[in-house]
Every structure is written in C-alpha cells, then in structure tokens.
Design an enzyme around this catalytic site. Structure first.
Site, PDB file in Angstrom:
ATOM      1  N   ARG A 276       1.825  -6.564  -0.530  1.00 24.17           N
ATOM      2  CA  ARG A 276       3.141  -6.389  -1.130  1.00 24.17           C
ATOM      3  C   ARG A 276       2.934  -5.469  -2.324  1.00 24.17           C
ATOM      4  O   ARG A 276       2.171  -5.778  -3.226  1.00 24.17           O
ATOM      5  CB  ARG A 276       3.727  -7.739  -1.545  1.00 24.17           C
ATOM      6  N   ASP A 278       3.958  -3.792  -5.689  1.00 22.71           N
ATOM      7  CA  ASP A 278       4.852  -4.049  -6.812  1.00 22.71           C
ATOM      8  C   ASP A 278       5.555  -2.764  -7.255  1.00 22.71           C
ATOM      9  O   ASP A 278       4.920  -1.718  -7.414  1.00 22.71           O
ATOM     10  CB  ASP A 278       4.040  -4.627  -7.980  1.00 22.71           C
ATOM     11  N   ALA A 279       6.867  -2.850  -7.453  1.00 22.21           N
ATOM     12  CA  ALA A 279       7.678  -1.793  -8.073  1.00 22.21           C
ATOM     13  C   ALA A 279       7.346  -0.393  -7.549  1.00 22.21           C
ATOM     14  O   ALA A 279       6.931   0.491  -8.294  1.00 22.21           O
ATOM     15  CB  ALA A 279       7.528  -1.838  -9.590  1.00 22.21           C
ATOM     16  N   VAL A 280       7.546  -0.205  -6.246  1.00 18.71           N
ATOM     17  CA  VAL A 280       7.302   1.110  -5.647  1.00 18.71           C
ATOM     18  C   VAL A 280       8.189   2.175  -6.293  1.00 18.71           C
ATOM     19  O   VAL A 280       7.782   3.328  -6.473  1.00 18.71           O
ATOM     20  CB  VAL A 280       7.529   1.048  -4.128  1.00 18.71           C
ATOM     21  N   GLU A 309      -6.372   2.824  10.230  1.00 19.77           N
ATOM     22  CA  GLU A 309      -7.730   2.311  10.084  1.00 19.77           C
ATOM     23  C   GLU A 309      -7.801   0.794  10.253  1.00 19.77           C
ATOM     24  O   GLU A 309      -8.852   0.261  10.625  1.00 19.77           O
ATOM     25  CB  GLU A 309      -8.290   2.686   8.704  1.00 19.77           C
TER      26      GLU A 309
END
Length: 334
Positions: A276, A278-280, A309
C-alpha cells in the site's frame, strides 16, 4: 549496496558499498578498525571516476558488527541501505539478509477480488508486556489465529521502517531499508511474522512511505557532504511536502535506484506479498504542478518490479493512482 557479509574461496568478511558522489573520501568505522572505531583505516575505494560509488571488502568485519561511514574526513553517517540499525540515532549493524531460516516459505499469490484485509499497527495490535515498549512482531504472531477465525486472509502492516523513538504510526521513516529494531524486533522479527502469517494462509502487505522521509533522525539529510538538503532530496519548491518533511528527488538515478531496490528488498528478502503506497498524490504533484520523475518511477516499479518480476504481488495506492498500473486505490473519501 550497503554492507554484505560474504564467504567464498578467499575467506570471509563484509563488502561495504555506498553512493556518495560529493565525498572526497569514504571510510567505514567500527570495532573492526585497527584499535577500534578510529579515523585512519578502512577506507573505501571509488569504483570508477564519476560513478559516485565507493566500495571495499574487509576480512576483519563480521555479521553483527556496528558501523558508520566517515565521509570527507568530518562527517559521520549511517548506511542509507543498512538493513538493521541500533536505533534511529545509533549505528548501522551488519546484517546477513540470507541467514534467516525460511523453511521453504515463499510469497503467496494475491487474488484482489477476494481479499479480506486487516490493517495492523504492530505496536498496538497486541502488547501484553509491561516493558515500556510497544507490541512486537513476536507478540503479534501469537494472535494470528484470531485473524484466521475472523476470516482475514491478508494483513496490511502500517509502516515499519526504522522511525524516531519507539512509538509511531510509522509515517516518519528515518532509515528506509532498516526494520524498526528496538520497538518491533528488527528484520528477523518481521521475517518470522511473515513466515507465520503465510503458514496460516495470510498474505502480508506492507504500507510504504516514499513521498517524504523524516523529518527527525534522518541521516539522509545532509548526506553526503554535510550540506542541505543533500543528494537524496529535491531543492526548491519540490523539496517541500504537506508534512514539513523532505520529498526524495525522483529525477536522479541514485535516488531512483534507492527506491526501486527498496521494493525489491521487501519482495525478495522478506517475502512481502504486496504494498500500500502512502500518499501517492504527494509523490506525483506539488503546488507548482507535476513532480519531476515521479510518474515514470512509480510506473516502472508497478510494471516491472512488482508485476513482471514478482507475478502475483499486488500494488495499492492510497490516492492518485490514475495511469500508474496500480491494482487498486483506497476510498480516501470514505
């Protein structure tokens, strides 16, 4: 990169390798120095002119030794890629990433259509002791069967990269490659948790923070010549984030590889099943527009590192996922 114990035909020791393009010299200081922790031995060698990468093997260094880099004859710094630290104000510790007994454990495939995710803060999930520390990995393991009974098949661990102090949500990473040691139980503690979760059919997702680092106990700040903000961060308007901490410079190859290899480390060395982010939005945008290099970096990690991969791994954005090949996004409004 970092400190890597080795054992081969020529003997045993530790390879130290660090990116420090502005340093005039780089030495590694530790108990393995002649006389111990002195400033006149164990200098690294610049690999190639203009590479900024310094390295050397030392046969008298060992797994478990504490150390710091000593740059340009006046600057002490923890290893930016150190897998283990004493604490966010202490020394880096040589750690062998291949020594843990996984017993055949592998990552578990993630089917996003039937995930039942339990968001877990290790420090507060289960803390039965009265030792003044938060909950630890070993304690959380004892309650994994409770999650199975609830129907949970994935846990999302709130950030656990080494942070300042012992009590934190984890959104103030000081050492991005090191697992919180004193508070949670360090890298082997996390591996034991992942192994135990997998044995119960529980996937382990990790909340990662690359939109800012710090702001306290951050040796990356003023690395590698003592000047701010250093090679790891933007200058000017793109340096600043809503949290008053520093935004990494996604436009330089050294920082990009630092972040890319961090994802590979969690997947390969810790068998993490997904992330997850954070703050993309704070990675991609700032008050002046688009953050340089952020989109290409994020998409490379999702396309290549995670999906190509490591097939079966999952990548979830907190926000601003559009066009970046994420598998999902949080309902931020909810």
């Amino acid at each position: 990169m970092g400190s890597t114990p080795y054992a081969d035909g020529s003997g045993t020791g530790v390879t130290f390798r660090v990116w420090a393009p502005n340093a005039t010299s780089v030495a590694v200081r530790g108990p393995f120095n002649i006389g111990g922790w002195n400033n006149t031995s164990n200098y690294l060698v610049l690999e190639a002119e203009g590479s900024g990468i310094w390295s050397r093997d030392f046969t008298n260094a060992h797994n478990g030794d504490e150390y710091k880099y000593y740059l340009s004859g006046n600057l002490w710094k923890r290893d930016p890629r150190g897998r283990k630290v004493v604490n966010s104000n202490g020394n880096t510790i040589v750690y062998n990433p291949n020594a843990f007994a996984w017993g055949g454990d592998t990552r578990l495939p993630v089917n996003q259509s039937d995930l039942v995710i339990y968001e877990m803060h290790i420090g507060s999930f289960y803390d039965p002791s009265a030792n003044g520390l938060p909950g630890q990995f070993a304690e959380a393991i004892t309650k994994l069967d409770h999650l199975v009974e609830l129907g949970v098949n994935a846990v999302e661990l709130m950030p656990l990269a080494e942070f300042a102090g012992n009590n934190s949500w984890g959104y103030n990473p000081a050492d991005v490659y090191a697992v919180e040691n004193a508070a949670y139980g360090g890298p082997d503690g996390l591996k034991s948790f992942v192994k135990a979760a997998h044995q119960r059919g529980i996937r382990v997702l990790l909340d990662v923070v690359h939109n800012h680092y710090g702001s306290s106990d951050l040796d990356l700040y003023t690395f590698d010549n003592g000047a701010s903000p250093s090679i790891y961060f933007f200058t000017g308007a793109m340096l600043n984030t809503p949290w008053g901490a520093n935004r990494p410079n996604y436009s330089t190859e050294g920082v990009r590889s630092f972040i890319i290899d961090n994802f590979r480390m969690w997947l390969d060395e810790y068998h993490i099943d997904g992330f997850r982010w954070d703050a993309v939005g704070a990675m991609r945008y700032y008050s002046g527009g688009n953050v340089t290099g952020a989109d290409t970096l994020i998409k490379y990690i999702n396309d290549t590192v995670i999906h190509a991969e490591h097939p079966g791994a999952i990548s979830i954005a907190e926000d601003a996922s559009s066009g970046m090949n994420f598998d999902g996004e949080w309902g931020v409004g909810f």
